[in-house]
Motif scaffolding. Sequence first.
Motif, PDB file in Angstrom:
ATOM      1  N   ARG A   1      -4.756  10.293  12.450  1.00  0.00           N
ATOM      2  CA  ARG A   1      -3.311  10.447  12.276  1.00  0.00           C
ATOM      3  C   ARG A   1      -2.541  10.197  13.566  1.00  0.00           C
ATOM      4  NH1 ARG A   1      -1.661  15.621   8.939  1.00  0.00           N
ATOM      5  NH2 ARG A   1      -2.171  16.591  10.927  1.00  0.00           N
ATOM      6  N   ASN A   2      -3.159  10.541  14.678  1.00  0.00           N
ATOM      7  CA  ASN A   2      -2.506  10.300  15.961  1.00  0.00           C
ATOM      8  C   ASN A   2      -3.071   9.064  16.648  1.00  0.00           C
ATOM      9  OD1 ASN A   2      -0.954  12.513  15.588  1.00  0.00           O
ATOM     10  ND2 ASN A   2      -2.157  13.873  16.891  1.00  0.00           N
TER      11      ASN A   2
ATOM     12  N   GLY B   1     -15.209  13.908   8.025  1.00  0.00           N
ATOM     13  CA  GLY B   1     -15.307  15.322   7.690  1.00  0.00           C
ATOM     14  C   GLY B   1     -16.411  15.581   6.691  1.00  0.00           C
ATOM     15  N   ASN B   2     -16.402  16.791   6.133  1.00  0.00           N
ATOM     16  CA  ASN B   2     -17.510  17.229   5.308  1.00  0.00           C
ATOM     17  C   ASN B   2     -16.953  17.996   4.119  1.00  0.00           C
ATOM     18  OD1 ASN B   2     -19.915  18.323   4.359  1.00  0.00           O
ATOM     19  ND2 ASN B   2     -19.851  20.012   5.831  1.00  0.00           N
ATOM     20  N   LEU B   3     -16.681  17.280   3.022  1.00  0.00           N
ATOM     21  CA  LEU B   3     -16.124  17.933   1.843  1.00  0.00           C
ATOM     22  C   LEU B   3     -16.898  17.484   0.615  1.00  0.00           C
ATOM     23  CD1 LEU B   3     -13.829  19.807   0.909  1.00  0.00           C
ATOM     24  CD2 LEU B   3     -12.513  17.781   0.381  1.00  0.00           C
TER      25      LEU B   3
ATOM     26  N   ARG C   1     -18.982  14.322   1.512  1.00  0.00           N
ATOM     27  CA  ARG C   1     -20.306  14.872   1.807  1.00  0.00           C
ATOM     28  C   ARG C   1     -21.387  13.995   1.197  1.00  0.00           C
ATOM     29  NH1 ARG C   1     -20.990  20.938   0.414  1.00  0.00           N
ATOM     30  NH2 ARG C   1     -19.472  21.114   2.090  1.00  0.00           N
TER      31      ARG C   1
ATOM     32  N   THR D   1      -2.582  19.200   6.031  1.00  0.00           N
ATOM     33  CA  THR D   1      -4.031  19.019   6.072  1.00  0.00           C
ATOM     34  C   THR D   1      -4.611  20.182   6.860  1.00  0.00           C
ATOM     35  OG1 THR D   1      -3.595  16.663   6.196  1.00  0.00           O
ATOM     36  CG2 THR D   1      -5.858  17.361   6.546  1.00  0.00           C
TER      37      THR D   1
ATOM     38  N   PHE E   1     -10.920  12.220   6.444  1.00  0.00           N
ATOM     39  CA  PHE E   1     -11.173  13.158   5.342  1.00  0.00           C
ATOM     40  C   PHE E   1     -11.076  12.483   3.974  1.00  0.00           C
ATOM     41  CE2 PHE E   1      -8.912  15.626   8.724  1.00  0.00           C
ATOM     42  CZ  PHE E   1     -10.058  16.130   9.295  1.00  0.00           C
TER      43      PHE E   1
ATOM     44  N   LEU F   1     -11.682   8.115  15.142  1.00  0.00           N
ATOM     45  CA  LEU F   1     -10.552   9.042  14.984  1.00  0.00           C
ATOM     46  C   LEU F   1      -9.404   8.649  15.901  1.00  0.00           C
ATOM     47  CD1 LEU F   1     -11.804  12.743  14.712  1.00  0.00           C
ATOM     48  CD2 LEU F   1     -10.513  11.434  13.042  1.00  0.00           C
TER      49      LEU F   1
ATOM     50  N   LYS G   1     -10.960  18.931  16.066  1.00  0.00           N
ATOM     51  CA  LYS G   1     -10.149  18.146  15.133  1.00  0.00           C
ATOM     52  C   LYS G   1      -8.702  18.618  15.118  1.00  0.00           C
ATOM     53  CE  LYS G   1     -13.764  16.128  12.480  1.00  0.00           C
ATOM     54  NZ  LYS G   1     -14.708  16.216  11.398  1.00  0.00           N
TER      55      LYS G   1
ATOM     56  N   ARG H   1      -6.993  24.465   0.221  1.00  0.00           N
ATOM     57  CA  ARG H   1      -7.995  23.434  -0.016  1.00  0.00           C
ATOM     58  C   ARG H   1      -8.418  22.918   1.359  1.00  0.00           C
ATOM     59  NH1 ARG H   1      -8.326  18.164   0.181  1.00  0.00           N
ATOM     60  NH2 ARG H   1      -9.646  17.004  -1.258  1.00  0.00           N
ATOM     61  N   SER H   2      -9.631  23.284   1.766  1.00  0.00           N
ATOM     62  CA  SER H   2     -10.122  22.855   3.074  1.00  0.00           C
ATOM     63  C   SER H   2     -10.424  21.361   3.029  1.00  0.00           C
ATOM     64  CB  SER H   2     -11.388  23.641   3.425  1.00  0.00           C
ATOM     65  OG  SER H   2     -11.894  23.225   4.662  1.00  0.00           O
ATOM     66  N   ALA H   3      -9.771  20.593   3.916  1.00  0.00           N
ATOM     67  CA  ALA H   3      -9.961  19.135   3.913  1.00  0.00           C
ATOM     68  C   ALA H   3     -11.372  18.773   4.326  1.00  0.00           C
ATOM     69  CB  ALA H   3      -8.958  18.477   4.859  1.00  0.00           C
ATOM     70  N   SER H   4     -12.019  19.677   5.045  1.00  0.00           N
ATOM     71  CA  SER H   4     -13.374  19.419   5.494  1.00  0.00           C
ATOM     72  C   SER H   4     -14.011  20.745   5.879  1.00  0.00           C
ATOM     73  CB  SER H   4     -13.334  18.479   6.706  1.00  0.00           C
ATOM     74  OG  SER H   4     -14.598  18.413   7.322  1.00  0.00           O
ATOM     75  N   ASP H   5     -15.226  20.985   5.399  1.00  0.00           N
ATOM     76  CA  ASP H   5     -15.926  22.207   5.780  1.00  0.00           C
ATOM     77  C   ASP H   5     -16.653  21.944   7.090  1.00  0.00           C
ATOM     78  OD1 ASP H   5     -15.008  23.505   3.578  1.00  0.00           O
ATOM     79  OD2 ASP H   5     -16.814  23.191   2.377  1.00  0.00           O
ATOM     80  N   GLU H   6     -16.006  22.284   8.195  1.00  0.00           N
ATOM     81  CA  GLU H   6     -16.545  21.932   9.507  1.00  0.00           C
ATOM     82  C   GLU H   6     -17.784  22.761   9.851  1.00  0.00           C
ATOM     83  OE1 GLU H   6     -15.580  19.463  11.717  1.00  0.00           O
ATOM     84  OE2 GLU H   6     -14.562  18.750   9.921  1.00  0.00           O
TER      85      GLU H   6
ATOM     86  N   GLU I   1      -5.716  15.762  13.998  1.00  0.00           N
ATOM     87  CA  GLU I   1      -6.123  15.296  12.673  1.00  0.00           C
ATOM     88  C   GLU I   1      -5.845  16.352  11.613  1.00  0.00           C
ATOM     89  OE1 GLU I   1      -6.715  12.342  12.047  1.00  0.00           O
ATOM     90  OE2 GLU I   1      -6.820  11.776  14.143  1.00  0.00           O
ATOM     91  N   LEU I   2      -5.780  17.608  12.056  1.00  0.00           N
ATOM     92  CA  LEU I   2      -5.495  18.698  11.133  1.00  0.00           C
ATOM     93  C   LEU I   2      -4.176  19.347  11.537  1.00  0.00           C
ATOM     94  CD1 LEU I   2      -9.034  20.361  11.139  1.00  0.00           C
ATOM     95  CD2 LEU I   2      -8.048  18.977   9.314  1.00  0.00           C
ATOM     96  N   ASP I   3      -3.444  19.854  10.549  1.00  0.00           N
ATOM     97  CA  ASP I   3      -2.226  20.590  10.855  1.00  0.00           C
ATOM     98  C   ASP I   3      -2.560  22.019  11.262  1.00  0.00           C
ATOM     99  OD1 ASP I   3      -0.248  18.567  10.249  1.00  0.00           O
ATOM    100  OD2 ASP I   3      -0.954  18.746   8.192  1.00  0.00           O
TER     101      ASP I   3
END
Lengths: 252, 264
Positions: free
Chosen positions: B114-115, B214-216, B221, A136, B132, B109, A176, A162-167, A181-183
């Motif tokens: 995930r954590n 998030g924002n996708l 979105r 992710t 997400f 969160l 994040k 593939r961006s999981a979220s456009d921050e 939450e992100l790798d």
Amino acid sequence: MRPRVSLWLLSLATAVGLAGCGGTAAGASPTTRVFASASLTDAFQALARAFEERHPGAELELHFAGTPRLVVQLREGAAADVFAAADTVSVERVLAGTVPRPPVRIFATNRLAIALPRGNPGGIAGLADLGRADLTVALCGPEIPAGRYARQALERAGISVRSASDEPSVRALIAKVELGELDAGVVYATDVASAARRIDSVPIPDELNVVATCPIVALAPDEDRPGGEAFVEFVLSAEGRRILDSFGFGAP
Amino acid sequence: MSRTRRDPSTLLVLVPVGIAVALFLLPLVGLLARTPWSRFLEELASREVLDALRLSLVCSLGAAALSFALGLPLASWLAGGVSRTCSAVRVLVLLPMVLPPVVGGVALLLAFGRNGFLGGPLERVFGISLPFTTGAVIVAETYVALPFFVLTAEAGLRSFDRRFAAAAATLGAGRWRRFRTVTLPMIAPSLQAGIVVAWARALGEFGATITFAGNLAGETRTLPLAVYVALETRPEAAIVLSLVLVSISALFLFLLRERWFPVR
């Protein structure tokens, strides 16, 4: 029920009133208002402290946000004396049509790096890993300078992510990553440096990296408000350079 | 208007009323004045607007449905209880109303990420990761909308005259039947108002959503997030999106006004 509702409304009205106060700038206040991109947060806080020590009586008010947000605020008439951005395009958008045009000066450069949560759970060794489907990964939105630079670097390396979220800002992205939450997330090298105690990182080699130039400008230089010019001069001075160095910003 | 002597206290009321109405009206006027009408339809039909619109409707209706399904039992439990547990739970339920939504998003969160203490095991055991995803949007919206439903439904239940239910009991109606045929129809206006308020809150949700989900585009979105993004790149699209959001909300409130907020 009724009295409680009116109490709510009252507190809401107070909140709105207070928020309104923040937005109005009185004509010749001694406070210099500086708008700076989110990626400049730590460095500019340090610069402001040093400046205020140098100039007793001078007062700086710092406002940080994602660069495009600042551009919108400035274009819609927010009163700021100085604008420092993470890219030159944003400054041009603010200055469009301004006569006389104040001088824009480059005060620093920045590069990209990969931010990872502590312990690198995704096992990421470099840019090429970011394309892996099991990870992710997120970037800043393409409207944010950091997001645009990150996409340039990835394109240069021929990797599709593939961006999981456009921050909305590098700060939000780092948060994040830090939470795990992100790798991985692509941010500025300076962000990685100032968060070094909380996150891990992998550098991006020069041939794939993008050099971001950071411009600064004193807006509406005014006899009544000379503070803007003075702060810009300070950022460009040797002392300012030392502070910027300590946060990992390259020389222009 | 009749020319009777005007009570000076009338003015005392009219001034704040005028200010309040202006506060609601002026931003709307500002929005309409800057709307690019010539390109309105073109903007409206763009992929990004339609995606955001679809997501917003699906998620806000989902959140409203969840608020109803979870909120009604919760409200009736709260309305009937006087214990300390009850008061503690009530504070817990109302917390999201006063908490800044971004803080709510961070808290979500920390729990479901995930954590997070729940999200971690969830991912390891079932391979489900909530952040997400569209599911996370619904969770975030429910988190902020549910209190509004519970509060409204509980108020309705508290003002319900229990003697009606008692009378039904003497006629031999069981507990479920009493609830279904006596209590429910009588508190229906509160429940409907509760659903509308919860739905409206979910539709406008921003802070918890962008933090937790998030924002996708196309995934998380929603309209408010699309407005936020567009404002920075294409202000005109942001205005069109805002107008869409205002229109949907106004349309619903207008259609339901007589039914759910009866004017006497």
